[in-house]
Design a protein around this motif. Structure first.
Motif, mmCIF file in Angstrom:
data_model
loop_
_atom_site.group_PDB
_atom_site.id
_atom_site.type_symbol
_atom_site.label_atom_id
_atom_site.label_comp_id
_atom_site.label_asym_id
_atom_site.label_seq_id
_atom_site.Cartn_x
_atom_site.Cartn_y
_atom_site.Cartn_z
ATOM 1 N N UNK A 1 0.809 -1.217 0.000
ATOM 2 C CA UNK A 1 0.000 0.000 0.000
ATOM 3 C C UNK A 1 0.843 1.268 0.000
ATOM 4 N N UNK A 2 2.090 1.180 0.448
ATOM 5 C CA UNK A 2 2.930 2.385 0.485
ATOM 6 C C UNK A 2 3.702 2.599 -0.813
ATOM 7 N N UNK A 3 3.677 1.638 -1.726
ATOM 8 C CA UNK A 3 4.433 1.802 -2.970
ATOM 9 C C UNK A 3 4.014 3.026 -3.786
ATOM 10 N N UNK A 4 2.716 3.333 -3.924
ATOM 11 C CA UNK A 4 2.360 4.543 -4.690
ATOM 12 C C UNK A 4 2.783 5.843 -4.016
ATOM 13 N N UNK A 5 3.181 5.781 -2.759
ATOM 14 C CA UNK A 5 3.608 6.987 -2.044
ATOM 15 C C UNK A 5 4.867 7.573 -2.669
ATOM 16 N N UNK A 6 5.776 6.715 -3.112
ATOM 17 C CA UNK A 6 7.064 7.196 -3.599
ATOM 18 C C UNK A 6 6.935 8.153 -4.780
ATOM 19 N N UNK A 7 6.306 7.731 -5.886
ATOM 20 C CA UNK A 7 6.214 8.691 -6.996
ATOM 21 C C UNK A 7 5.280 9.863 -6.698
ATOM 22 N N UNK A 8 4.323 9.672 -5.787
ATOM 23 C CA UNK A 8 3.394 10.752 -5.482
ATOM 24 C C UNK A 8 4.066 11.846 -4.651
#
Length: 175
Positions: A61-68
């Motif tokens: 769930x935290x993977x999309x945090x990086x590019x965002x």
């Protein structure tokens, strides 16, 4: 969604980076204890297995945090100093020399393998071995067209450019 400040974005990224080992360790420890105590603890304690599984899967769930968060986080003074330090180190003579020697060795290795292919007449066998070696070493498989199209549709949404465009979009529409 409100825009993140560089400080908040950096904190979000640090939290996401720290959550990966924490969630892995916590889920592994919970599963290990639950398996070890399966015979002595009451049966209802085994209901903690789904909780451990949720903790283990939460890192996805935290993977999309990086590019965002990255477009704002890279504006933070600390991140700017890290980039400047990297550029300074990269410009050092010793580092340039090591990079040059590495590229020379890589080129020489490729030339030697190609010469061996031509000399020994084992061109197809060596190409096959090289392909197998690359596939094993890097986990590269030839994906099907269906898989490629699936990843091409989803990968755009997880890129920094996607989130930067989303960030600029409300600013353009307000004018």
């Amino acid at each position: 969604m409100p825009a993140l400040t560089p400080n908040t974005a950096l904190l979000v990224l640090v939290g996401a980076v720290l959550w990966l080992p924490i969630s892995f360790g916590a889920a592994t420890a919970m599963h290990a204890v639950l398996f070890a105590k399966v015979a002595s603890w009451p049966a209802w304690m085994q209901l903690l297995h789904p909780l451990a599984t949720v903790i283990a899967k939460s890192k996805l769930l935290v993977l999309p945090v990086y590019p965002a968060a990255w477009p704002q986080a890279r504006k933070h003074p600390f991140v700017q100093r890290v980039f400047k330090s990297y550029e300074t180190i990269r410009r050092l003579y010793v580092i340039k020399k090591i990079g040059f020697r590495y590229r020379q060795a890589e080129t020489a290795g490729i030339a030697a393998v190609e010469r061996l292919e031509r000399t020994a007449g084992f061109t197809s066998a060596v190409r096959w071995l090289r392909g197998v070696h690359v596939a094993e070493r890097f986990g590269v498989e030839k994906p099907t067209q269906k898989l490629r199209s699936f990843f091409s549709r989803w990968s755009i949404q997880f890129s920094a450019e996607y989130y930067e465009a989303k960030e600029r979009q409300p600013q353009i529409s307000h004018h």
